[in-house]
Design an enzyme around this catalytic site. Structure first.
Site, PDB file in Angstrom:
ATOM      1  N   ILE A  53      18.608  44.460  47.788  1.00  0.00           N
ATOM      2  CA  ILE A  53      19.405  45.684  47.700  1.00  0.00           C
ATOM      3  C   ILE A  53      18.573  46.909  48.055  1.00  0.00           C
ATOM      4  O   ILE A  53      19.040  47.819  48.746  1.00  0.00           O
ATOM      5  CB  ILE A  53      20.008  45.823  46.287  1.00  0.00           C
TER       6      ILE A  53
ATOM      7  N   SER B  12      23.671  45.653  36.603  1.00  0.00           N
ATOM      8  CA  SER B  12      24.308  44.366  36.874  1.00  0.00           C
ATOM      9  C   SER B  12      25.447  44.156  35.888  1.00  0.00           C
ATOM     10  O   SER B  12      25.402  44.646  34.755  1.00  0.00           O
ATOM     11  CB  SER B  12      23.286  43.236  36.732  1.00  0.00           C
TER      12      SER B  12
ATOM     13  N   TYR C 242      16.327  38.346  32.053  1.00  0.00           N
ATOM     14  CA  TYR C 242      16.949  39.300  32.974  1.00  0.00           C
ATOM     15  C   TYR C 242      18.141  39.998  32.317  1.00  0.00           C
ATOM     16  O   TYR C 242      18.284  41.220  32.408  1.00  0.00           O
ATOM     17  CB  TYR C 242      17.390  38.563  34.233  1.00  0.00           C
TER      18      TYR C 242
ATOM     19  N   LYS D 273      18.664  44.039  31.596  1.00  0.00           N
ATOM     20  CA  LYS D 273      19.781  44.824  32.114  1.00  0.00           C
ATOM     21  C   LYS D 273      20.584  45.460  30.980  1.00  0.00           C
ATOM     22  O   LYS D 273      21.089  46.580  31.122  1.00  0.00           O
ATOM     23  CB  LYS D 273      20.683  43.946  32.987  1.00  0.00           C
TER      24      LYS D 273
END
Length: 336
Positions: free
Chosen positions: A14, A138, A151, A155
């Site tokens: 990204i 996310s 992860y 987030k």
């Protein structure tokens, strides 16, 4: 005068796709990542597209390295207008198979790296009372899934920390803005270089979007930062609302499907992971923006496009309602 934009995690995925979009605007782009090969390739792309690149090899987990990178950007380009936090790393494994040092590392990069970047940006933006910070979030920051506990935790933490910061900026009456672009599953190289203990090759949970879809969402968020957050892709919206409406049901669904949906029929990656060291340190080791799922990935998102053009979406909805109403009246008039 061209914008000056800082992008962490700019060597791939990204971040790389976002750098290309700013390059087309003629922006000054500071590209930050650990891997020099990826950064150099990204810089060539930025220059070829009309932008002005500067690369800085830095680990976002190290606040001093980010501070040095920001100083280099200011010395070269002047004041920073937009700071985009995008760098992350992860481990695919059940929680009890992730070592303490691995968990620490994911948290240091994927959460504290955002904190460090935000602090560095604010140090420059607050005295000028101008600037925008975009956190690349996310859907997993609101709805966790199995095999990605480190992860998902990072987030979630980004959401909490950013919400707290936003209220502090509002209290000050500051013209510095912070927003989050919440991402769907994206076809980035991370799934081939992530540390994984899965029996098969990890994959994003389908449907999968190309990084250009995500990048358009990031740039739009930076251009219109007054909203708290942006949801990129219909699956992001669906995931978040499903979790709010029926979290217990979603728990059971993910327990049943979440393991298989994150693995392909391919053999697991055989190369080194990028958890502690970059995988693009040497010449000719650039990975670009895309991962290995090009055939499955969508290059556009209707939901994301509508979110960038709410007036057009509202007009379209009104026209649709009017058309349905007209059809209904016509039908019932004929019947009567």
């Amino acid at each position: 005068m061209p914008q000056t934009v800082v992008i962490t995690g700019a060597s791939a995925g990204i971040g790389r796709a976002t750098a290309r979009l700013y390059a087309r605007r003629g922006a000054n782009v500071l590209l930050i990542a650990r891997g020099r090969a990826g950064l150099e390739a990204a810089a060539k792309e930025v220059e070829s597209l009309g932008g002005h690149p500067l690369i800085q090899v830095a680990d976002t987990a190290d606040a001093a390295q980010l501070e040095a990178a920001a100083q280099a950007a200011e010395q070269t380009f002047g004041p920073i207008d937009v700071w985009i936090n995008c760098a992350f790393t992860s481990v695919f494994a059940p929680f009890d198979e992730i070592a303490a040092a691995e968990y620490d590392r994911v948290t240091q990069v994927s959460y504290l790296g955002f904190v460090n970047g935000t602090r560095t940006a604010l140090k420059r933006m607050l005295p000028r009372d101008a600037g925008t910070i975009v956190q690349v979030g996310s859907a997993l920051g609101e709805r966790s899934i199995p095999l990605q506990s480190a992860y998902c935790g990072a987030k979630h933490a980004i959401n909490g920390f950013t919400s707290s910061l936003r209220t502090e900026l509002l209290h000050r009456g500051s013209n510095v803005h912070v927003t989050i672009a919440q991402m769907p599953a994206v076809n980035t190289p991370q799934f081939s270089w992530v540390r994984s203990r899965l029996p098969q090759h990890p994959q994003p949970v389908p449907p999968i979007y190309q990084p250009e879809v995500a990048a358009r969402g990031v740039v739009h968020a930076a251009d219109h930062p007054r909203r708290k957050q942006y949801y990129i892709g219909a699956t992001t919206v669906a995931t978040i609302w499903a979790n709010r409406l029926a979290p217990a049901l979603l728990d059971r669904y993910l327990a049943r499907t979440g393991f298989d949906s994150q693995q392909t029929d391919l053999w697991p990656p055989t190369g080194a992971s990028n958890l502690f060291e970059p995988v693009d340190r040497t010449k000719d080791s650039d990975h670009g923006a895309h991962g290995v799922f090009d055939e499955q990935a969508h290059s556009s998102s209707l939901e994301a496009a509508l979110s960038r053009h709410p007036a057009a979406a509202a007009a379209g909805l009104a026209l649709g309602i009017a058309a349905l109403a007209t059809a209904w009246l016509h039908r019932h008039t004929r019947v009567s």
